[in-house]
Scaffold this active site. Sequence first.
Site: not given
Ligand code: COS
Length: 380
Positions: A363
């Site tokens: 997560e």
């Molecule tokens: N709530 C709502 N929207 C969100 C958000 C959140 N918590 N986090 C990101 N977003 C949205 C952003 O606002 C963006 O939307 P807009 O383009 O409309 O502004 C979009 O999602 C993409 O976000 P971002 O550009 O920040 O994406 P990145 O590729 O830089 O990645 C992270 C962001 C690293 C935070 C994300 O990929 C992540 O959480 N990765 C881990 C996933 C995970 O937990 N994997 C484990 C598997 S599940 S066991």
Amino acid sequence: MDFTLSEEQLMIRQAARDFSRNELLPGVIERDEAQKFPKAQIKKMGEMGFMGMMVDPIYGGSGLDTISYAIAMEEFSKVDSSASVVVSVNNSLVCWGVETFGNEAQKEKYLKRLATGEIIGAFCLSEPEAGSDATSQRTTAIDKGNHYVLNGTKNWITNGNTAEVYLVIAQTDKEKGHKGINALIVEKGMEGFEIGPKENKLGIRGSDTHSLIFNDVIVPKENRIGEDGFGFKFAMKTLAGGRIGIAAQALGIASGAYELALKYSKERKAFGTEISNHQAIAFKLADMHTQIEAARHLVYKAAWDKDQGNNYDLSGAMAKLYASQVAMETAVEAVQIHGGNGFVKDYHVERLMRDAKITQIYEGTSEIQKIVISRDILRD
Ligand code: COS
């Protein structure tokens, strides 16, 4: 400011504590060894309302707050994180995701059965090349008018074989990047949906982790959650709450390990006295206790933010980052305090140490939590 738990929260804690002692503890070592899913225990947890703790009672849930959920997760995880991860995924990813973003028909069809524990769910985002880099989805859901055609592979899926309902994140329109991703409800048994081999894991060995393979699976449009292209935001918002559940799991592993070490240190003698009388051990216990209390405050604060309707992306990420670090460090120290016995399965702490590691990975790894935290604090 009031740190007092409500009557209801105290009752939940007692019920979860009793359940852990009476139902999870017996056989936990054997289930870990044999990688046996705690089927009977999960069924009972469903009957007791632990599988849909925050779901509205109109959909069969217990209608409790997130703090109660975190409290129950801590208690279960003191004893059996293979069971508590099932509770976490079902509650904070699957039930919450469907209840918050699903439509009425989806709630009727799926949520009622998920919230009562009649069936359990799985959340399917990670892929061979897209775990942390979640926008790089290779699984495709091609729009064919009234249905999608799903192709691809998902990895490390908790409840992979035991679930009946799977929330699958997939790319519909690559041109649109993360705005072209959808979340689909996939049912076990849909044609072309295969469950891959079970993973042989370091920890949480009783939980059922598989890869999933989709070969031209036809998923009706009515199974899409939210508007077209909402899938990535759905995953991010759902995972933000999931992280509170895993932070509470980490807190439970830490406090379980600490309680065992505290008890052992008062029984085991060396150099003519109980080892707790040696400052080297007493100081370890003092550090553990302090760090666990700090982790608990972060976890409760994140849960409270969610209950208040505040944004909890930051507080949830901080809670998970810190609590998982405390889980790992505390479990290692608990093994150390147990000495030779710590290395032996009967004393439970070696299992807690193995289980702790996953809380820094799933997560969102600790590194991902630092991305979320640093972006938040550096935002203009
Ligand atoms: N709530 C709502 N929207 C969100 C958000 C959140 N918590 N986090 C990101 N977003 C949205 C952003 O606002 C963006 O939307 P807009 O383009 O409309 O502004 C979009 O999602 C993409 O976000 P971002 O550009 O920040 O994406 P990145 O590729 O830089 O990645 C992270 C962001 C690293 C935070 C994300 O990929 C992540 O959480 N990765 C881990 C996933 C995970 O937990 N994997 C484990 C598997 S599940 S066991």
